[in-house]
Design a protein around this motif. Structure first.
Motif, PDB file in Angstrom:
ATOM      1  N   VAL A   1     -11.427  -0.970   0.356  1.00  0.00           N
ATOM      2  CA  VAL A   1     -10.982  -2.337   0.148  1.00  0.00           C
ATOM      3  C   VAL A   1     -10.044  -3.183  -0.069  1.00  0.00           C
ATOM      4  N   THR A   2      -9.376  -2.741  -1.037  1.00  0.00           N
ATOM      5  CA  THR A   2      -7.797  -3.522  -1.474  1.00  0.00           C
ATOM      6  C   THR A   2      -7.246  -3.008  -1.170  1.00  0.00           C
ATOM      7  N   PRO A   3      -6.967  -2.299   0.305  1.00  0.00           N
ATOM      8  CA  PRO A   3      -4.906  -2.069   0.560  1.00  0.00           C
ATOM      9  C   PRO A   3      -3.985  -2.413  -0.612  1.00  0.00           C
ATOM     10  N   GLY A   4      -3.360  -1.024  -1.237  1.00  0.00           N
ATOM     11  CA  GLY A   4      -2.633  -2.356  -2.493  1.00  0.00           C
ATOM     12  C   GLY A   4      -2.832  -1.512  -3.501  1.00  0.00           C
ATOM     13  N   LYS A   5      -4.119  -1.118  -3.845  1.00  0.00           N
ATOM     14  CA  LYS A   5      -4.128  -0.585  -5.074  1.00  0.00           C
ATOM     15  C   LYS A   5      -4.927   0.601  -4.735  1.00  0.00           C
ATOM     16  N   LEU A   6      -4.357   1.444  -5.873  1.00  0.00           N
ATOM     17  CA  LEU A   6      -4.413   3.041  -5.382  1.00  0.00           C
ATOM     18  C   LEU A   6      -5.711   3.358  -6.404  1.00  0.00           C
ATOM     19  N   GLU A   7      -7.178   3.137  -5.258  1.00  0.00           N
ATOM     20  CA  GLU A   7      -8.416   3.991  -4.930  1.00  0.00           C
ATOM     21  C   GLU A   7      -8.949   3.243  -4.172  1.00  0.00           C
ATOM     22  N   TRP A   8     -10.025   4.320  -3.695  1.00  0.00           N
ATOM     23  CA  TRP A   8     -11.088   4.274  -2.287  1.00  0.00           C
ATOM     24  C   TRP A   8     -11.943   3.367  -3.182  1.00  0.00           C
ATOM     25  N   GLU A   9     -12.937   3.009  -1.773  1.00  0.00           N
ATOM     26  CA  GLU A   9     -14.316   2.244  -2.405  1.00  0.00           C
ATOM     27  C   GLU A   9     -14.746   3.558  -1.525  1.00  0.00           C
TER      28      GLU A   9
ATOM     29  N   ASP B   1       1.033  -1.044  -0.068  1.00  0.00           N
ATOM     30  CA  ASP B   1      -0.588   0.265   0.095  1.00  0.00           C
ATOM     31  C   ASP B   1       1.172   1.268   0.047  1.00  0.00           C
ATOM     32  N   ALA B   2       2.063   1.365   0.692  1.00  0.00           N
ATOM     33  CA  ALA B   2       2.975   2.824   1.022  1.00  0.00           C
ATOM     34  C   ALA B   2       3.403   2.340  -0.117  1.00  0.00           C
ATOM     35  N   MET B   3       3.651   1.444  -1.297  1.00  0.00           N
ATOM     36  CA  MET B   3       4.821   1.509  -2.093  1.00  0.00           C
ATOM     37  C   MET B   3       4.052   2.037  -3.196  1.00  0.00           C
ATOM     38  N   ALA B   4       2.417   1.391  -3.773  1.00  0.00           N
ATOM     39  CA  ALA B   4       2.071   1.967  -5.217  1.00  0.00           C
ATOM     40  C   ALA B   4       1.446   3.618  -5.148  1.00  0.00           C
ATOM     41  N   LYS B   5       1.265   4.212  -3.015  1.00  0.00           N
ATOM     42  CA  LYS B   5       0.696   5.420  -2.894  1.00  0.00           C
ATOM     43  C   LYS B   5       2.107   6.631  -2.626  1.00  0.00           C
ATOM     44  N   GLY B   6       3.284   5.672  -3.391  1.00  0.00           N
ATOM     45  CA  GLY B   6       4.111   6.372  -3.758  1.00  0.00           C
ATOM     46  C   GLY B   6       5.109   6.672  -1.840  1.00  0.00           C
TER      47      GLY B   6
ATOM     48  N   SER C   1     -15.522  10.664  -8.125  1.00  0.00           N
ATOM     49  CA  SER C   1     -14.855  10.246  -8.551  1.00  0.00           C
ATOM     50  C   SER C   1     -13.608  10.682  -8.075  1.00  0.00           C
ATOM     51  N   GLU C   2     -13.734  11.976  -7.594  1.00  0.00           N
ATOM     52  CA  GLU C   2     -12.744  12.926  -6.436  1.00  0.00           C
ATOM     53  C   GLU C   2     -12.982  11.831  -5.307  1.00  0.00           C
ATOM     54  N   LEU C   3     -13.007  11.464  -4.474  1.00  0.00           N
ATOM     55  CA  LEU C   3     -13.325  10.589  -3.413  1.00  0.00           C
ATOM     56  C   LEU C   3     -12.130   9.346  -3.923  1.00  0.00           C
ATOM     57  N   LYS C   4     -12.165   8.867  -5.219  1.00  0.00           N
ATOM     58  CA  LYS C   4     -11.561   7.683  -5.483  1.00  0.00           C
ATOM     59  C   LYS C   4     -10.039   7.757  -5.330  1.00  0.00           C
ATOM     60  N   THR C   5      -9.723   9.269  -5.528  1.00  0.00           N
ATOM     61  CA  THR C   5      -8.384   9.182  -5.729  1.00  0.00           C
ATOM     62  C   THR C   5      -7.943  10.208  -4.753  1.00  0.00           C
ATOM     63  N   LEU C   6      -8.767  10.436  -3.972  1.00  0.00           N
ATOM     64  CA  LEU C   6      -8.424  11.602  -2.697  1.00  0.00           C
ATOM     65  C   LEU C   6      -6.742  11.197  -1.779  1.00  0.00           C
ATOM     66  N   GLY C   7      -6.252  12.200  -2.147  1.00  0.00           N
ATOM     67  CA  GLY C   7      -4.114  12.045  -1.614  1.00  0.00           C
ATOM     68  C   GLY C   7      -3.417  11.250  -2.349  1.00  0.00           C
ATOM     69  N   PHE C   8      -4.317  10.649  -3.358  1.00  0.00           N
ATOM     70  CA  PHE C   8      -3.173  10.531  -4.058  1.00  0.00           C
ATOM     71  C   PHE C   8      -3.059  10.855  -5.192  1.00  0.00           C
ATOM     72  N   GLU C   9      -3.958  12.197  -6.199  1.00  0.00           N
ATOM     73  CA  GLU C   9      -4.072  11.949  -7.280  1.00  0.00           C
ATOM     74  C   GLU C   9      -2.967  12.002  -7.903  1.00  0.00           C
ATOM     75  N   ASN C  10      -2.166  12.052  -7.979  1.00  0.00           N
ATOM     76  CA  ASN C  10      -0.964  12.340  -8.780  1.00  0.00           C
ATOM     77  C   ASN C  10       0.199  11.663  -8.570  1.00  0.00           C
ATOM     78  N   VAL C  11      -0.144  10.726  -8.280  1.00  0.00           N
ATOM     79  CA  VAL C  11       0.984   8.800  -7.919  1.00  0.00           C
ATOM     80  C   VAL C  11       0.500   8.124  -9.371  1.00  0.00           C
ATOM     81  N   LYS C  12       1.574   7.945  -9.794  1.00  0.00           N
ATOM     82  CA  LYS C  12       2.243   7.324 -11.166  1.00  0.00           C
ATOM     83  C   LYS C  12       1.449   5.864 -10.664  1.00  0.00           C
ATOM     84  N   THR C  13       0.212   5.353 -12.030  1.00  0.00           N
ATOM     85  CA  THR C  13       0.158   3.611 -11.392  1.00  0.00           C
ATOM     86  C   THR C  13       1.113   3.266 -12.949  1.00  0.00           C
ATOM     87  N   VAL C  14       1.416   2.532 -12.163  1.00  0.00           N
ATOM     88  CA  VAL C  14       2.565   1.692 -13.107  1.00  0.00           C
ATOM     89  C   VAL C  14       1.294   0.487 -13.989  1.00  0.00           C
TER      90      VAL C  14
END
Length: 933
Positions: free
Chosen positions: A639-647, A401-406, A675-688
């Motif tokens: 729901v899935t820590p390690g995934k770059l989105e909130w439910e 979760d920490a790595m996914a969120k940069g 849609s804003e809540l889904k990425t709250l706090g890691f809007e600018n984190v790059k996905t792989v």
């Protein structure tokens, strides 16, 4: 411009921290019911938790040392656990008394009243009625401050009892001078080898007036495993005595350094204000608005509980005790303890990635060091001890979760290596899990829960591998993350245990048994957070999965099987009071029914969190119960820590402001877009970008009579009807025959003891091989058992004790018959007279689990089944206090005797004695195999 910005940010910070968020903290929330919290003084993530102890019996509802229903205080100790399910800590207990000295808990304890008790963030006070003493407590990270006000003149005593709560292995008190003592305490409880040192400074001189020491007592040095003493002085009416206690995990020098750094003040109120300021700084990270003060109290107390642990576990200079009991210096990070990861990976740690990224990096650095110094990352680590409590290796979830969120500040490669190491062990069923892609009852207890939780953890490791570009590791762990498919029963939609290749029957999803961890199949059949689309597909699509989610909430709220105190807060079979259910209401979002998520989440927020001592519906569990409330009230959940989105869900409060570490603020209202809540706090984190991996084919099930008389039919069924099945058989005549797998077409018969192995194949992908053993009966005796087995421990029926299949020391796998509070009596009918010269029956002892050897075993013979002659009595020789899990054959040679009937009588131990944690309860007899020659 830069200078103006710095001033502005400073003004904002000062404004936030000057707001009194701590006024909304009620430390009594959770101290009643089954919350297991404590009300005493603590600062955020502090080493000291200075709190009253109202329980010394190790009871479940006394795990924190305090329960709101109590009316007696025994003293004030400096370490406590927040909302756990097992008793530990309670170190360095002090108790002020007046008059005649008494060194027993009954003598020094005192009645108290809640009307004379107060608790706020960082502060606790109470009046001790028996002694007419007013006690005030506050703390820094490493130093507890006590203020005792004696309301009448006379002789004042401070009792120090090193035998408080857990077992004292080594105790030491050093008298430095009339106002200073030092203490060493090594103890054993949940943490089996816990070290704590303390330096205590009094504001006036004391003398030892009475002591009880079972070791040496010379030259101002007291040593022993029984160590209680009274420090006495004369006091005037209204006189106050200040006591400061610095603690350390490393030694006297560490305690002295901690005292010097944090215990130099003699101004109690100043320290209290500083503790309050420390809390306001942390609580200000989330600013909520509401006209309902109770809701504000529930929210900020939830924040308080989340920030109560993990606890700093190093001295002010960075020295700490590693998992190998050696000393190290923490460089560029803080070292922590108390990692309740089975609970906290779900909500508490994802919350920390949002509002405390630096501390999250410190946690991961702690994990890396624990891997280096102790062999593995923590599972449930406490005071430099791995308790091995609960299941999985969920530290990998925190890391992924920490790595996914940069989050930076730790070595990604070392973190990955430490995570992979945990997954490649051969412990707790992992060996079977790696070999056949699932764990069966035959391999390990709690097999369903372990398989499912390992599979999620493996997905987390795969995400790390993806970030690091490790293609082979990614593919390997993604394939392992699909192991849930081997326990998904397509016939009923539940995650079901497998035994000897087949589904375990009879099956009741409401049954709490040893195949699940603190739950049942209802609770675990939704735990595939890494592949929810795959789970939906397995159920036959979104509509059918929606019906399956509906089913848990509409089912009867009665569980069957074992009594499990953790299962609380029931809506149908959904249990908000225990962690496996915490994500389930959010699954409606995945079937396009967010309104159902809204309805369920709001009901839970409204009804299961209250501003009262019983305001938590289950154990706080080191902040997880509260983290669920915080996240859900903000409109998000992982729901899935390690995934770059909130439910997401509609926020509970009118307005919420998140003040993040980068100096930015996010404002949430009820109108904030999902849609804003889904990425709250890691809007600018790059996905792989995802890498390719292959789909796993599930292993087929093999069904036949495990024990049969003459013949039995074998049927092999794939879990996916599109799969092709291959099988092989081996019986006693095939030991030296080279056999190959052949296509399975239809059921077949066997007439010998045989092992059947099978695998499935689809599109070139083979499943793992499942093997099952079917045994021809070694005898054709009849048996009558004149006792009633516990329904959880039948081993499949009465023939289990004469089937030739022996259970091992892991009795939770279900091969033993268990009888509670009864003498076991079995009568075997050989069908015709036969000579007997040797008799054996086998029993198991696990005294921690209430299972004790029989007091004695008697063997009788008879020709008519009515008149029996005693052949032999065997007395038990194993100490009931021996906590090793062990098996004992009560076997004997006898004078050759002819008989048709044999009676075996094993006398149960009786009620558990006073020394046992379950004192007064009925002990169990566990019996497996009876053999006769």
């Amino acid at each position: 411009m830069k200078k103006i910005l710095i001033i502005l940010l400073g003004f904002i910070a000062h404004h936030l921290f000057s707001q009194n968020f701590s006024q909304y903290v009620n430390p009594f929330i959770g101290t009643g019911g089954h919350g297991h919290t404590f009300p005493g003084a603590v600062v955020p993530f502090g080493m000291v938790q200075l709190s009253p102890d109202t329980r010394i019996d190790g009871s479940w509802d006394g795990c924190s040392g305090y329960h709101y229903s109590d009316s007696v205080i025994y003293g004030f100790s400096h370490t406590h656990l927040n909302g756990t399910g097992v008793s530990d800590y309670g170190d360095i207990m002090l108790m002020p008394t007046m008059g005649k000295v008494g060194l027993t808990p009954k003598e020094y304890s005192s009645k108290f009243s809640h009307k004379n008790e107060k608790a706020t963030a960082g502060f606790y006070s109470v009046k001790l009625d028996k002694h007419n003493v007013d006690v005030r407590l506050t703390t820094t990270k490493r130093v507890g401050y006590h203020e005792y006000k004696f309301n009448k003149a006379g002789t004042a005593n401070i009792i120090l009892d090193l035998n408080h709560r857990d077992k004292l292995l080594e105790g030491e008190v050093k008298i430095i001078d009339s106002k200073t003592i030092e203490i060493f305490r090594r103890s054993e409880a949940w943490a089996t080898n816990q070290y704590i040192y303390a330096r205590i400074e009094f504001s006036k001189p004391f003398k030892i007036s009475k002591k009880e020491v079972n070791g040496s007592s010379e030259n101002n040095l007291l040593k022993g495993t029984k160590l209680v003493l009274a420090l006495t002085t004369a006091v005037k009416k209204g006189e106050k005595i200040l006591v400061k206690v610095a603690i350390s995990p490393t030694g006297y020098e560490g305690a002295a350094k901690n005292m010097l750094a944090e215990g130099s003040s003699n101004d109690f109120d100043l320290i209290k204000k500083q503790a309050e300021a420390d809390w306001n700084k942390e609580l200000s990270k989330i600013e909520v608005k509401s006209s309902d003060k109770d809701k504000l109290t529930v929210f900020y107390t939830a924040m308080y509980h989340v920030f109560t642990q993990p606890n700093i576990n190093m001295d002010v200079d960075g020295k700490y005790r590693g998992r190998d009991n050696k000393f190290y210096m923490a460089k560029n990070f803080d070292y922590y303890t108390v990692f309740s990861l089975w609970d906290t990976f779900r909500g508490a740690h994802p919350l920390m990635t949002l509002i405390d990224r630096k501390r999250t990096a410190d946690f991961v650095n702690t994990f890396i060091k624990q891997r280096e110094q102790g062999g593995r990352i923590p599972v449930w680590e406490l005071a430099s001890n791995e308790t091995e409590c609960m299941i999985g290796y969920h530290g990998v979830s925190v890391i992924a979760d920490a790595m996914a969120k940069g989050i930076t500040g730790f070595d990604y490669e070392k973190a990955f290596e430490a995570s992979k190491n945990s997954a490649m062990q051969d412990i707790f069923g992992l060996n079977a899990y790696k070999q056949k892609n699932y764990i069966s009852i035959d391999d390990e207890h709690e097999s369903v829960s372990k398989t499912l939780e390992y599979a999620y953890d493996d997905w987390c490791i795969a995400q790390m591998a993806k970030i690091l570009g490790k293609k082979d590791d990614y593919e390997y762990f993604m394939k392992r993350s699909q192991n849930w498919k081997n326990l998904y029963n397509p016939n009923n939609g539940f995650m079901q245990a497998r035994k000897n290749g087949n589904w375990y029957e009879p099956f009741d999803p409401s049954e709490v048994n040893n195949n699940y961890t603190e739950g049942n199949s209802w609770h675990y059949s939704y735990f595939v957070p890494q592949d929810i689309p795959g789970l939906i597909q397995a159920h036959g699509g979104k509509q059918k999965f929606e019906q399956f989610i509906d089913a848990i909430f509409s089912a009867s709220d009665k569980t069957t099987g074992r009594e499990q105190v953790d299962i609380t807060g029931l809506i149908g079979q959904y249990a908000q009071g225990n962690e496996p259910s915490h994500h389930i209401a959010y699954l409606y979002n995945f079937v396009d029914k967010p309104q159902k998520t809204e309805e369920k989440i709001k009901y839970i927020l409204d009804n299961f969190y209250k501003n009262s001592p019983d305001g938590l519906i289950g154990n706080e569990d080191c902040g997880q119960m509260s983290a669920w409330f915080i996240l859900s009230s903000m409109g998000i959940y992982s729901v899935t820590p390690g995934k770059l989105e909130w439910e997401t869900v509609t926020p509970y409060f009118d307005e919420i402001k998140l003040h993040l570490e980068d100096g930015t603020t996010r404002t949430i209202t009820r109108n904030t877009q999902k849609s804003e809540l889904k990425t709250l706090g890691f809007e600018n984190v790059k996905t792989v970008k995802d890498l390719k991996y292959s789909e796993q084919t599930a292993s087929p099930v093999i069904a036949a009579d495990r024990i049969f008389d003459f013949t039995t039919q074998v049927k092999i069924t794939p879990l996916n009807e599109k799969d092709k099945v291959y099988y092989m058989t081996l019986d006693e005549n095939d030991k030296n025959v080279r056999k190959t797998f052949r296509v399975y077409k239809e059921p077949f018969m066997i007439s010998k003891t045989t092992q059947v192995s099978a695998y499935a194949e689809r599109n070139g992908e083979k499943s793992s091989v499942t093997s099952a053993d079917f045994n021809k009966r070694p005898n054709y005796w009849n048996i009558t058992i004149n006792a009633t087995a516990n329904p959880q421990y039948t081993a499949g029926g009465k023939l289990a004790v004469i089937d030739g299949i022996k259970g091992d020391t892991n009795w939770r796998k279900g091969e033993w018959q268990g009888y509670q509070g009864q003498t076991f009596e079995a009568i075997i009918d050989f069908k015709s007279p036969q000579p007997i010269n040797h008799i054996s029956s086998t029993y198991l002892q696990d005294s921690r689990a209430w299972i004790l050897m029989p007091k004695k075993v008697e063997y009788y013979a008879s020709m008519d089944g009515k008149n029996f002659i005693l052949l032999k009595t065997l007395e038990n020789t194993i100490d009931p206090k021996d906590t090793n899990v062990q098996i004992q054959d009560f076997s004997t040679d006898i004078f050759p005797t002819e008989a048709r009937f044999l009676k075996v009588k094993a006398y149960h131990f009786g009620n558990l004695p006073e020394w046992h944690q379950g004192a007064g309860g009925d002990s169990y007899i566990f019996v497996d195999e009876i053999s006769v020659k």
